[in-house]
Design an enzyme around this catalytic site. Structure first.
Site, short mmCIF file in Angstrom:
data_model
loop_
_atom_site.label_atom_id
_atom_site.label_comp_id
_atom_site.label_asym_id
_atom_site.label_seq_id
_atom_site.Cartn_x
_atom_site.Cartn_y
_atom_site.Cartn_z
CE LYS A 1 37.01 36.72 42.80
NZ LYS A 1 38.06 37.55 43.45
CD GLU B 1 36.74 39.08 46.56
OE1 GLU B 1 37.32 40.17 46.70
OE2 GLU B 1 37.03 38.25 45.68
CG HIS C 1 45.69 43.72 40.37
ND1 HIS C 1 44.43 43.40 40.84
CD2 HIS C 1 46.14 42.58 39.78
CE1 HIS C 1 44.14 42.16 40.55
NE2 HIS C 1 45.17 41.63 39.90
CD GLU D 1 48.18 33.80 42.74
OE1 GLU D 1 47.62 33.57 43.83
OE2 GLU D 1 47.97 34.83 42.08
NE ARG E 1 36.60 33.81 45.23
CZ ARG E 1 36.09 33.14 44.21
NH1 ARG E 1 34.87 32.67 44.27
NH2 ARG E 1 36.82 32.90 43.13
CG ASN F 1 41.51 39.55 46.24
OD1 ASN F 1 41.64 38.93 45.20
ND2 ASN F 1 40.33 39.93 46.71
CG HIS G 1 48.67 37.82 37.86
ND1 HIS G 1 48.07 38.95 38.35
CD2 HIS G 1 48.20 36.78 38.61
CE1 HIS G 1 47.26 38.63 39.35
NE2 HIS G 1 47.32 37.32 39.52
CE LYS H 1 40.43 30.54 43.86
NZ LYS H 1 41.03 31.13 42.66
CG HIS I 1 45.94 39.51 43.95
ND1 HIS I 1 46.53 38.57 44.77
CD2 HIS I 1 45.65 38.85 42.79
CE1 HIS I 1 46.57 37.40 44.15
NE2 HIS I 1 46.05 37.55 42.95
NE ARG J 1 18.40 35.34 28.89
CZ ARG J 1 17.55 35.28 27.86
NH1 ARG J 1 17.22 34.09 27.36
NH2 ARG J 1 17.04 36.37 27.35
#
Length: 372
Positions: A147, A241, A257, A189, A246, A250, A271, A231, A253, A125
Site C-alpha cells: 500500500k 483488500e 483515523h 501495531e 486484508r 484495519n 498514527h 501480515k 483504524h 509506469r
C-alpha cells in the site's frame, strides 16, 4: 535472523530481519544493486533525521563495493506525502535516468516508504524499490504489503496505488535511536496483530511487552517477526483488500483515523497512538454489542495502557461530539456507498468486519466515551 516470504503470484519477495543489516547493505541487497556503479549512483530517499543517523555507515559499506549513494531528502512528517513532494521526487528520479529495471531505496519510516512506493509505482509506469524501514511502526506495518499513497486536502492516503517492494530489510538495531514515544506508537501495531488474529501472541505481549519496548533483542525480533508473518499471510490471501481478509489489518483504524483528522494529523496524536485508542474503542464497542465481555474489553484496554499508549478518548480534550467524529468516518476510503464497515472483535484474537453498524449508535457511543 529471520527471513519471511511474502508469497504473491509472480511478485513475491522476502522480508529479512537481522541486526546489522544496514552495515551489510551491498550484500543483503546485491540483486537489486545491479545496474549501478560505473558512474551511476544508487538512489536513496530519506528524511533529514535518518540520513544524519545512518547515511555515513551505509555510504562506507557501498564504497567498499565501488558504489555511491545519491540522496533525495525530505523533511520529517506527513507534509512530505503531498502532491508537491511526489512531483519533486518523480522529477528527481527521471533526472537520474531511473529505468523500470532499477530499484530505489527507501530509508526511513512510513512517510518515506509511502512516498517512495507511490513514486515508483508511477515512474516509467513502474520501477522497483527496496524498503529499509527505520521505525517499529514501518517495520511491522507499512513496509510490507504494497500500500503506497500520499495525502491530499480531502484526507490521508486517498491517492495511491498497490505497488509491492522487491525486498524489505529490517535491522532492529536502528530502533536504538528511536524516541520512546515513536517506539510506543509502533508497538500499537504489534498489539494489533495479537488482537486481530492471534490470542496466544496477545497473551505473550501482555507478559513480554515491557521487554519489547525496552528493545531487548530476542523479544524485539520475536515481536517483529511474528507481526510480519501474520501480515504476510493476510496479504498473500487478499493483496488488494477486495475481500474481508486484508481488511482485518484495519482494526482500530476507522476510529483512529477520525481522531487523527480531528487533531489535524499532527503531533498531538501520532498514527500509532490513534490506532491504539481506536482499538480500545473497537473493543469497548464490541462489548457494547455483546460480542465480547466487558472483562475482555478491559483486558485489551489494560494492555494498551500498560504500554504507555492513549486508552481514554476523554483525555484528548476534544471539543467536538460523537457526531463530528462520525462525520470524519464518512470520508474514510473504506466507505462503501452509504455504509461503513467496522473492524470489531468476536474474541481477543478474533476480529471480523461488521457491516451492520448504525453510525448514529457509534455517535452515541462516542458521546459516552468523550464524557467519561
Amino acid at each position: 535472523m529471520a527471513v519471511i516470504p511474502v508469497a504473491l503470484a509472480g511478485r513475491g519477495y522476502e522480508v529479512v530481519i537481522e541486526g546489522g543489516l544496514l552495515d551489510r547493505l551491498p550484500q543483503a541487497a546485491a540483486p537489486f544493486l545491479k545496474g549501478y556503479g560505473n558512474g551511476r549512483a544508487v538512489p536513496f530517499v530519506a528524511d533529514t533525521n535518518t540520513r544524519r543517523l545512518y547515511a555515513p555507515a551505509m555510504e562506507r559499506a557501498l564504497a567498499a563495493h565501488n558504489l555511491k549513494a545519491e540522496w533525495f531528502i525530505v523533511e520529517p512528517g506527513e507534509d512530505a506525502k503531498s502532491w508537491r513532494g511526489l512531483e519533486k521526487l518523480t522529477d528527481w528520479l527521471l533526472a537520474l535516468g531511473v529505468t523500470r529495471k532499477d530499484h530505489v531505496f527507501a530509508l526511513g519510516g512510513g512517510v518515506v516508504g509511502d512516498l517512495v512506493g507511490f513514486a515508483c509505482a508511477i515512474t516509467k509506469r513502474g520501477c522497483g524499490f527496496v524498503q529499509i524501514p527505520t521505525t517499529l511502526l514501518a517495520q511491522v506495518d507499512s513496509s510490507v504489503g504494497g500500500k503506497t499513497a500520499i495525502n491530499t486536502a480531502a484526507g490521508k492516503n486517498l491517492i495511491g496505488a498497490f505497488h509491492q517492494p522487491s525486498l524489505v530489510l529490517i535491522d532492529p538495531l536502528v530502533l536504538a535511536t528511536l524516541p520512546p514515544r515513536e517506539m510506543r506508537a509502533g508497538y500499537a501495531e504489534v498489539l494489533k496483530y495479537g488482537l486481530l488474529g492471534d490470542a496466544a501472541f496477545f497473551a505473550w505481549l501482555e507478559a513480554n511487552g515491557d521487554k519489547v519496548l525496552a528493545r531487548e533483542p530476542a523479544a524485539l525480533e520475536h515481536a517483529i517477526a511474528t507481526s510480519i508473518a501474520m501480515k504476510a499471510r493476510i496479504v498473500a490471501e487478499d493483496e488488494r483488500e477486495t475481500a474481508d481478509r486484508r481488511a482485518l489489518l484495519n482494526l482500530g483504524h476507522t476510529f483512529g483515523h477520525a481522531l487523527e483528522a480531528e487533531t489535524g494529523f499532527s503531533q498531538a496524536l501520532l498514527h500509532g497512538e490513534a490506532v491504539a485508542l481506536g482499538m480500545v474503542l473497537a473493543a469497548r464497542y464490541s462489548a457494547r454489542r455483546g460480542e465480547i465481555s466487558q472483562e475482555d474489553a478491559a483486558r485489551a484496554t489494560a494492555a494498551i495502557a500498560a504500554a504507555g499508549l492513549p486508552s481514554e478518548i476523554a483525555a484528548l480534550g476534544l471539543s467536538r461530539d460523537g457526531a463530528a467524529l462520525v462525520e470524519h468516518m464518512r470520508h474514510d476510503k473504506k466507505a462503501e456507498g452509504t455504509t461503513l464497515p467496522f473492524l470489531l472483535l468476536k474474541a481477543l484474537g478474533e476480529a471480523y468486519v461488521a457491516r451492520d453498524v448504525d453510525l448514529a449508535d457509534i455517535a452515541a457511543f462516542l458521546d459516552g466515551e468523550l464524557a467519561a
